[in-house]
Design an enzyme around this catalytic site. Structure first.
Site, PDB file in Angstrom:
ATOM      1  N   SER A   8     -42.274 -27.093  51.503  1.00  0.00           N
ATOM      2  CA  SER A   8     -43.106 -27.461  52.649  1.00  0.00           C
ATOM      3  C   SER A   8     -44.044 -26.326  53.009  1.00  0.00           C
ATOM      4  O   SER A   8     -43.600 -25.225  53.356  1.00  0.00           O
ATOM      5  CB  SER A   8     -42.228 -27.797  53.855  1.00  0.00           C
ATOM      6  N   HIS A  31     -45.075 -30.510  49.894  1.00  0.00           N
ATOM      7  CA  HIS A  31     -44.902 -31.291  51.115  1.00  0.00           C
ATOM      8  C   HIS A  31     -45.843 -30.768  52.196  1.00  0.00           C
ATOM      9  O   HIS A  31     -45.831 -29.573  52.516  1.00  0.00           O
ATOM     10  CB  HIS A  31     -43.446 -31.183  51.585  1.00  0.00           C
ATOM     11  N   ASP A  33     -47.000 -31.247  56.062  1.00  0.00           N
ATOM     12  CA  ASP A  33     -46.673 -31.817  57.367  1.00  0.00           C
ATOM     13  C   ASP A  33     -47.929 -31.938  58.218  1.00  0.00           C
ATOM     14  O   ASP A  33     -48.576 -30.926  58.522  1.00  0.00           O
ATOM     15  CB  ASP A  33     -45.642 -30.942  58.085  1.00  0.00           C
ATOM     16  N   MET A  35     -49.214 -33.018  61.864  1.00  0.00           N
ATOM     17  CA  MET A  35     -48.729 -33.267  63.225  1.00  0.00           C
ATOM     18  C   MET A  35     -49.915 -33.335  64.183  1.00  0.00           C
ATOM     19  O   MET A  35     -50.865 -32.557  64.063  1.00  0.00           O
ATOM     20  CB  MET A  35     -47.770 -32.154  63.653  1.00  0.00           C
ATOM     21  N   HIS A  64     -46.623 -35.950  54.931  1.00  0.00           N
ATOM     22  CA  HIS A  64     -45.713 -36.513  55.931  1.00  0.00           C
ATOM     23  C   HIS A  64     -46.466 -36.568  57.251  1.00  0.00           C
ATOM     24  O   HIS A  64     -46.724 -35.539  57.874  1.00  0.00           O
ATOM     25  CB  HIS A  64     -44.469 -35.621  56.028  1.00  0.00           C
ATOM     26  N   MET A  66     -46.641 -37.078  60.869  1.00  0.00           N
ATOM     27  CA  MET A  66     -45.936 -37.132  62.144  1.00  0.00           C
ATOM     28  C   MET A  66     -46.987 -37.333  63.232  1.00  0.00           C
ATOM     29  O   MET A  66     -47.297 -36.430  64.006  1.00  0.00           O
ATOM     30  CB  MET A  66     -45.129 -35.852  62.353  1.00  0.00           C
ATOM     31  N   MET A 135     -35.102 -37.795  58.363  1.00  0.00           N
ATOM     32  CA  MET A 135     -35.259 -36.483  58.989  1.00  0.00           C
ATOM     33  C   MET A 135     -33.882 -35.930  59.353  1.00  0.00           C
ATOM     34  O   MET A 135     -33.080 -36.612  59.989  1.00  0.00           O
ATOM     35  CB  MET A 135     -36.118 -36.591  60.251  1.00  0.00           C
ATOM     36  N   GLY A 143     -38.019 -24.545  60.512  1.00  0.00           N
ATOM     37  CA  GLY A 143     -37.015 -23.530  60.806  1.00  0.00           C
ATOM     38  C   GLY A 143     -35.847 -23.993  61.652  1.00  0.00           C
ATOM     39  O   GLY A 143     -35.066 -23.169  62.133  1.00  0.00           O
ATOM     40  N   ASP A 173     -35.499 -34.030  54.927  1.00  0.00           N
ATOM     41  CA  ASP A 173     -36.421 -32.997  55.402  1.00  0.00           C
ATOM     42  C   ASP A 173     -35.884 -32.427  56.698  1.00  0.00           C
ATOM     43  O   ASP A 173     -35.675 -33.154  57.659  1.00  0.00           O
ATOM     44  CB  ASP A 173     -37.804 -33.631  55.622  1.00  0.00           C
TER      45      ASP A 173
END
Length: 228
Positions: A8, A31, A33, A35, A64, A66, A135, A143, A173
């Site tokens: 990621s 990957h 992310d 957001m 991904h 979100m 998830m 983290g 994930d």
């Protein structure tokens, strides 16, 4: 079932994304992310950066999303170069239609479930998907500590995949590391997103190889894989 490791870039150095992509040579997917600071309390990168990243690496991009309104925005990420696009069940207005649109544009279609969202209501949708993401932390930040309470959900999802005879990838994930990847593999996951467990090391490519070896060894002995 082939084990896949997806580092990621949320845990990478954003000022050096092209170099960070090269640092995980041997990874199956990268990957990404996305957001929007609405669906989750964080804001990251968008389609223009995905487009730049797609030009700078040969590793396919696993985006991904979100975000709110994925029905509106997800197709743009295919156009930006993503090889797989994941939308959240909690925000998709028409998940079947969206999955079909993503596939029609040439990418793999995936749906994600937050920790509190059960898999059972979506059983009939599974044939429309190429991957299901469970998830194992609350989405929004990297983290975080792995949620062991998600392991039964991973097992139930694997059982539904087997029940319907699907070649559906099962991704996890959140908090995936050397300490947790074997539990995920034993429960039925075969695609693993790892952030700090890869990019937090001195040799990210070696971390990818090590995580893959752990997952492959566990999968080879797992009851679900032996019965596949």
């Amino acid at each position: 079932m082939a084990v896949q490791i997806n580092p990621s870039i949320l845990s990478a150095d954003f000022s050096r994304l092209a170099e960070e992509a090269k640092a995980v040579d041997g990874a199956d997917w990268l990957h990404v992310d996305v957001m929007d600071n609405h669906f989750v309390p964080n804001l990251t990168l968008g389609a223009p950066i995905v487009e730049s990243l797609a030009r700078s690496t040969d590793i396919p991009l696993d985006c991904h999303l979100m975000i709110e309104e994925p029905d509106r925005w997800a197709p743009q990420y295919v156009e930006a170069g993503a090889g797989s696009v994941t939308f959240h069940a909690e925000t998709a207005a028409a998940p079947v239609r969206l999955a079909r649109e993503i596939r029609a544009k040439g990418a793999r279609a995936s749906m994600a479930l937050k920790p509190a969202t059960p898999i059972e209501p979506y059983e009939d949708l599974l044939p429309e998907l190429d991957m299901l993401l469970i998830m194992t932390v609350e989405p929004g930040f990297g983290g975080q500590a792995f949620l062991d309470i998600m392991l039964p959900k991973i097992r139930r999802t694997r059982e539904l995949i087997a029940k319907h005879g699907l070649e559906l990838w099962l991704q996890v994930d959140g908090g995936v590391s050397a300490a947790t990847i074997e539990r995920c593999a034993e429960a039925g996951a075969d695609v693993f997103v790892a952030g700090s467990a890869v990019y937090g090391t001195d040799d990210p490519a070696a971390a990818v190889r090590s995580l893959r070896a752990q997952a492959e060894e566990t999968t080879a002995a797992a009851a679900w894989a032996c019965n596949h």
